[in-house]
Design an enzyme around this catalytic site. Structure first.
Site, PDB file in Angstrom:
ATOM      1  N   VAL A  17      31.386  46.948 -60.677  1.00  0.00           N
ATOM      2  CA  VAL A  17      30.752  46.355 -61.918  1.00  0.00           C
ATOM      3  C   VAL A  17      31.834  45.461 -62.523  1.00  0.00           C
ATOM      4  CG1 VAL A  17      29.974  46.814 -64.300  1.00  0.00           C
ATOM      5  CG2 VAL A  17      29.626  48.493 -62.419  1.00  0.00           C
ATOM      6  N   ARG A  48      43.934  49.114 -60.822  1.00  0.00           N
ATOM      7  CA  ARG A  48      45.134  50.169 -60.083  1.00  0.00           C
ATOM      8  C   ARG A  48      45.906  49.288 -59.060  1.00  0.00           C
ATOM      9  NH1 ARG A  48      41.305  55.114 -58.825  1.00  0.00           N
ATOM     10  NH2 ARG A  48      40.212  53.445 -57.904  1.00  0.00           N
ATOM     11  N   GLU A 131      24.983  49.793 -73.397  1.00  0.00           N
ATOM     12  CA  GLU A 131      23.795  49.757 -72.531  1.00  0.00           C
ATOM     13  C   GLU A 131      23.872  50.087 -70.995  1.00  0.00           C
ATOM     14  OE1 GLU A 131      20.283  48.454 -73.997  1.00  0.00           O
ATOM     15  OE2 GLU A 131      20.245  49.617 -72.139  1.00  0.00           O
ATOM     16  N   GLY A 136      21.453  51.286 -65.436  1.00  0.00           N
ATOM     17  CA  GLY A 136      21.773  50.048 -64.871  1.00  0.00           C
ATOM     18  C   GLY A 136      21.150  48.796 -65.849  1.00  0.00           C
ATOM     19  N   ILE A 138      18.428  48.008 -66.886  1.00  0.00           N
ATOM     20  CA  ILE A 138      17.361  48.420 -67.818  1.00  0.00           C
ATOM     21  C   ILE A 138      17.679  48.573 -69.132  1.00  0.00           C
ATOM     22  CG2 ILE A 138      15.269  49.633 -68.137  1.00  0.00           C
ATOM     23  CD1 ILE A 138      15.685  51.057 -65.632  1.00  0.00           C
ATOM     24  N   GLY A 189      27.065  50.219 -53.249  1.00  0.00           N
ATOM     25  CA  GLY A 189      27.721  50.291 -54.704  1.00  0.00           C
ATOM     26  C   GLY A 189      27.118  51.025 -55.475  1.00  0.00           C
ATOM     27  N   GLU A 192      28.748  57.007 -57.414  1.00  0.00           N
ATOM     28  CA  GLU A 192      29.901  57.030 -58.309  1.00  0.00           C
ATOM     29  C   GLU A 192      31.179  56.997 -57.242  1.00  0.00           C
ATOM     30  OE1 GLU A 192      29.900  56.783 -61.922  1.00  0.00           O
ATOM     31  OE2 GLU A 192      28.018  56.079 -61.226  1.00  0.00           O
ATOM     32  N   ASP A 203      25.698  62.905 -62.978  1.00  0.00           N
ATOM     33  CA  ASP A 203      25.596  61.732 -63.481  1.00  0.00           C
ATOM     34  C   ASP A 203      24.076  61.553 -64.360  1.00  0.00           C
ATOM     35  OD1 ASP A 203      26.368  58.434 -63.422  1.00  0.00           O
ATOM     36  OD2 ASP A 203      24.274  58.591 -62.648  1.00  0.00           O
ATOM     37  N   LYS A 207      23.524  60.905 -68.344  1.00  0.00           N
ATOM     38  CA  LYS A 207      22.489  60.016 -69.056  1.00  0.00           C
ATOM     39  C   LYS A 207      21.638  60.746 -69.856  1.00  0.00           C
ATOM     40  CE  LYS A 207      23.334  56.724 -65.148  1.00  0.00           C
ATOM     41  NZ  LYS A 207      22.868  56.524 -63.824  1.00  0.00           N
TER      42      LYS A 207
HETATM   43  P1  NDP Z   1      34.890  51.250 -59.170  1.00  0.00           P
HETATM   44  O1  NDP Z   1      35.418  52.505 -58.637  1.00  0.00           O
HETATM   45  O2  NDP Z   1      33.888  50.400 -57.997  1.00  0.00           O
HETATM   46  O3  NDP Z   1      35.739  50.378 -60.011  1.00  0.00           O
HETATM   47  C1  NDP Z   1      36.711  51.008 -60.962  1.00  0.00           C
HETATM   48  C2  NDP Z   1      37.694  49.764 -61.319  1.00  0.00           C
HETATM   49  O4  NDP Z   1      38.621  50.513 -62.229  1.00  0.00           O
HETATM   50  C3  NDP Z   1      38.605  49.462 -60.155  1.00  0.00           C
HETATM   51  O5  NDP Z   1      38.918  47.930 -60.189  1.00  0.00           O
HETATM   52  C4  NDP Z   1      39.930  50.254 -60.292  1.00  0.00           C
HETATM   53  O6  NDP Z   1      41.119  49.369 -59.893  1.00  0.00           O
HETATM   54  C5  NDP Z   1      40.035  50.125 -61.774  1.00  0.00           C
HETATM   55  N1  NDP Z   1      40.554  51.430 -62.211  1.00  0.00           N
HETATM   56  C6  NDP Z   1      40.592  52.763 -61.944  1.00  0.00           C
HETATM   57  N2  NDP Z   1      41.715  53.390 -62.418  1.00  0.00           N
HETATM   58  C7  NDP Z   1      42.311  52.676 -63.379  1.00  0.00           C
HETATM   59  C8  NDP Z   1      43.567  52.620 -64.204  1.00  0.00           C
HETATM   60  N3  NDP Z   1      43.887  54.001 -64.622  1.00  0.00           N
HETATM   61  N4  NDP Z   1      43.849  51.670 -64.876  1.00  0.00           N
HETATM   62  C9  NDP Z   1      43.223  50.402 -64.473  1.00  0.00           C
HETATM   63  N5  NDP Z   1      42.234  50.129 -63.773  1.00  0.00           N
HETATM   64  C10 NDP Z   1      41.982  51.104 -63.221  1.00  0.00           C
HETATM   65  O7  NDP Z   1      33.695  51.508 -60.259  1.00  0.00           O
HETATM   66  P2  NDP Z   1      32.405  51.003 -60.759  1.00  0.00           P
HETATM   67  O8  NDP Z   1      32.539  49.691 -61.048  1.00  0.00           O
HETATM   68  O9  NDP Z   1      31.407  51.304 -59.714  1.00  0.00           O
HETATM   69  O10 NDP Z   1      32.059  51.746 -61.959  1.00  0.00           O
HETATM   70  C11 NDP Z   1      32.550  51.362 -63.079  1.00  0.00           C
HETATM   71  C12 NDP Z   1      32.070  52.044 -64.372  1.00  0.00           C
HETATM   72  O11 NDP Z   1      30.683  51.714 -64.485  1.00  0.00           O
HETATM   73  C13 NDP Z   1      31.691  53.603 -64.153  1.00  0.00           C
HETATM   74  O12 NDP Z   1      32.041  54.307 -65.644  1.00  0.00           O
HETATM   75  C14 NDP Z   1      30.500  53.975 -63.670  1.00  0.00           C
HETATM   76  O13 NDP Z   1      30.106  55.270 -63.919  1.00  0.00           O
HETATM   77  C15 NDP Z   1      29.949  52.712 -64.500  1.00  0.00           C
HETATM   78  N6  NDP Z   1      28.570  52.245 -63.943  1.00  0.00           N
HETATM   79  C16 NDP Z   1      28.454  51.882 -62.439  1.00  0.00           C
HETATM   80  C17 NDP Z   1      27.573  51.509 -61.933  1.00  0.00           C
HETATM   81  C18 NDP Z   1      27.543  51.122 -60.471  1.00  0.00           C
HETATM   82  O14 NDP Z   1      26.301  50.959 -60.117  1.00  0.00           O
HETATM   83  N7  NDP Z   1      28.396  51.022 -59.733  1.00  0.00           N
HETATM   84  C19 NDP Z   1      26.131  51.387 -62.785  1.00  0.00           C
HETATM   85  C20 NDP Z   1      26.462  51.952 -64.213  1.00  0.00           C
HETATM   86  C21 NDP Z   1      27.564  52.247 -64.738  1.00  0.00           C
HETATM   87  P3  NDP Z   1      41.176  48.969 -58.377  1.00  0.00           P
HETATM   88  O15 NDP Z   1      40.254  47.942 -58.102  1.00  0.00           O
HETATM   89  O16 NDP Z   1      42.640  48.480 -58.119  1.00  0.00           O
HETATM   90  O17 NDP Z   1      40.915  50.174 -57.541  1.00  0.00           O
HETATM   91  N1  HSE Z   2      25.960  56.043 -59.754  1.00  0.00           N
HETATM   92  C1  HSE Z   2      24.990  55.729 -60.578  1.00  0.00           C
HETATM   93  C2  HSE Z   2      23.497  55.637 -59.771  1.00  0.00           C
HETATM   94  C3  HSE Z   2      25.345  54.342 -60.946  1.00  0.00           C
HETATM   95  O1  HSE Z   2      23.536  55.874 -58.718  1.00  0.00           O
HETATM   96  O2  HSE Z   2      22.360  55.533 -60.861  1.00  0.00           O
HETATM   97  C4  HSE Z   2      24.301  53.838 -62.105  1.00  0.00           C
HETATM   98  O3  HSE Z   2      24.610  54.524 -63.231  1.00  0.00           O
END
Ligand code: NDP
Ligand code: HSE
Length: 433
Positions: A17, A48, A131, A136, A138, A189, A192, A203, A207
């Site tokens: 994201v 990280r 939001e 996602g 929506i 992608g 989770e 999850d 929601k």
């Molecule tokens: P990812 O695992 O792809 O990304 C997580 C990011 O956070 C990475 O860049 C990671 O770093 C970084 N990170 C993790 N721990 C730390 C820390 N302690 N300090 C600093 N940075 C950190 O997750 P997503 O992008 O998929 O999801 C992110 C959020 O969005 C979650 O809450 C998820 O539930 C929510 N979400 C995700 C959706 C999806 O479709 N993927 C849809 C809707 C919500 P590094 O890159 O170095 O590993």
């Molecule tokens: N893991 C979640 C899903 C991401 O599959 O719907 C969106 O919240």
């Protein structure tokens, strides 16, 4: 008039994201500035793994010290897309203390401890927008919090997890295996970081808790939500659903009780008729029905997961929060004034589809029917088929009328105790009629 001093944004997380949020902030910078009334500048990106190559992001912005970033004091908005409970919760509350508003996609944290976040935002006069945390791309949180703020919502029902919808869809229409479909959803992608959160229903339950809280103006936490995932849904369940003119979906259902004195929230797989609009929600799409007293029945549909769709929701919140900053205002905070209690699953009125393996001999059907009657559960249809191998067993499929879930589960418990019932092959709720 465009303000020239940019609003500074700290991005916490640059994964599926976050990387899309950064990309859209850069490629649409001029439009965003025009819509907000001031430019927005990416002031730091916390991750990280600092050595990972991140296309389009100035390496000088990357830090592993997310806490130092939110404490800088010059950050206007923190976008939290790290996920999980800690350190996300402490980073968000620290951001409020140091002058920033927050946009988050973190449903797990909001469902676990939204109250702490809301209270911290209010105490410091900041915004908390989320939001992207539900469904996602929506727009659903803002319509419930703002557009429907003058109405009375009675029910929210829908598909709110893209990964499980993708898996069930692949199993149903392409004959894919469960693991193969989960691997595909992860590669795209949607899943989770720990896909258990998707397939075990955590999850979707998070929601559901968020939706129920804002729809009914009360506090609903993750633990209040009845939760069943899709790990026990088999190809046989899907085939059985097809025979009934149905399909299987993981549904989130939040309801106000008929007497209006409590609410319930639940997530479980359910059979729905193919004629129901939710049956045609394919792949990682989500769809949610909101039933409100004056508005009637509204349907929200769109991509429920994935980097770019989720970033769209984050960016929408970013624009709103930046506008509020410039106007020296804040958007809506927590609305939990009804304090309605959350009822147990046993109180929910639903229907069951039950597949039994029974002894193929006279009187068995009557015995089974008696158990249903004793629990006050009325049978809608019964289908019985003797097995080809002549092993003295038959497959019996019973579909009930609506009854309290406690009565239905009591019925199943009693059926299991009958000598003539060799096994309960599957139990699934039937919804959407
Ligand atoms: P990812 O695992 O792809 O990304 C997580 C990011 O956070 C990475 O860049 C990671 O770093 C970084 N990170 C993790 N721990 C730390 C820390 N302690 N300090 C600093 N940075 C950190 O997750 P997503 O992008 O998929 O999801 C992110 C959020 O969005 C979650 O809450 C998820 O539930 C929510 N979400 C995700 C959706 C999806 O479709 N993927 C849809 C809707 C919500 P590094 O890159 O170095 O590993
Ligand atoms: N893991 C979640 C899903 C991401 O599959 O719907 C969106 O919240």
């Amino acid at each position: 008039m465009m303000r020239t001093r940019p609003l500074k944004v700290a991005l916490l997380g640059c994964g599926v994201v976050g990387s899309e949020v950064a990309r859209i902030m850069t490629t649409h910078a001029e439009d965003l500035a025009a819509r907000i009334g001031a430019p927005v500048e990416l002031a730091g990106v916390a991750v990280r793994r600092p050595s990972k190559v991140r296309a389009g992001i100035d390496p000088a912005l990357i830090t592993t010290d997310a806490m130092a970033l939110v404490k800088r004091g010059d950050i206007d908005v923190v976008v939290e897309v790290i996920g999980g409970i800690e350190p996300a919760r402490t980073l968000i509350t620290t951001a409020f203390e140091h002058g920033a508003s927050v946009v988050s996609a973190n449903k797990a944290l909001l469902a676990e401890d939204g109250t702490t976040l809301y209270e911290a935002a209010e105490r410091h006069g900041r915004d908390l927008y989320f939001e992207a945390a539900v469904a996602g791309a929506i727009p659903l949180v803002r319509p419930l919090r703002e557009s429907l703020a003058g109405d009375k919502v009675n029910r929210v029902l829908g598909i709110v997890n893209g990964t499980t919808n993708f898996i069930l869809d692949r199993m149903d229409t392409a004959g894919s295996g469960y693991s193969e479909a989960l691997d595909e959803a992860t590669a795209l992608g949607y899943a989770e970081a720990d896909p258990t959160a998707d397939v075990e229903g955590f999850d979707a339950a998070a929601k559901a808790a968020i939706l129920a809280g804002i729809a009914f103006h009360t506090r609903v936490r993750l633990d209040d939500v009845h939760r069943e995932g899709i790990t026990e849904v088999t190809s046989a369940d899907l085939a059985s659903a097809q025979k009934m003119g149905c399909t299987v979906k993981l549904l989130a259902i939040c309801e106000r009780a008929a007497d209006g004195l409590s609410v319930t929230a639940r997530v479980h797989p359910a059979m729905i008729p193919l004629s129901h609009p939710l049956a045609s929600v394919r792949e990682a799409y989500n769809a949610v029905f909101v039933e409100a007293e004056a508005a009637g029945r509204l349907m929200f549909y769109g991509p429920g997961a994935g980097g770019a769709p989720t970033a769209s929701a984050v960016l929408g919140d970013l624009v709103a929060v930046c506008r509020n900053k410039l106007a020296d205002a804040t958007g809506p905070g927590e609305s939990a004034y009804t304090q309605l209690p959350v009822g147990a699953m046993g109180e929910v009125v639903t229907r069951y589809h039950i597949s039994l393996d029974v002894a193929d001999k006279p009187g068995v059907l009557a015995q089974v029917a008696t158990v249903f009657a004793e629990h006050g559960v009325s049978i809608d249809t019964v289908r019985q088929k003797g097995r080809q191998d002549g092993d003295g067993e038959a497959a019996l499929v019973v579909v009930t009328h609506r009854a309290p879930d406690a009565a239905l589960s009591g019925t199943v418990e009693a059926l299991r105790k009958l000598d003539t019932v060799r096994g309960v092959a599957s139990i699934m709720r039937v919804e959407g009629e």
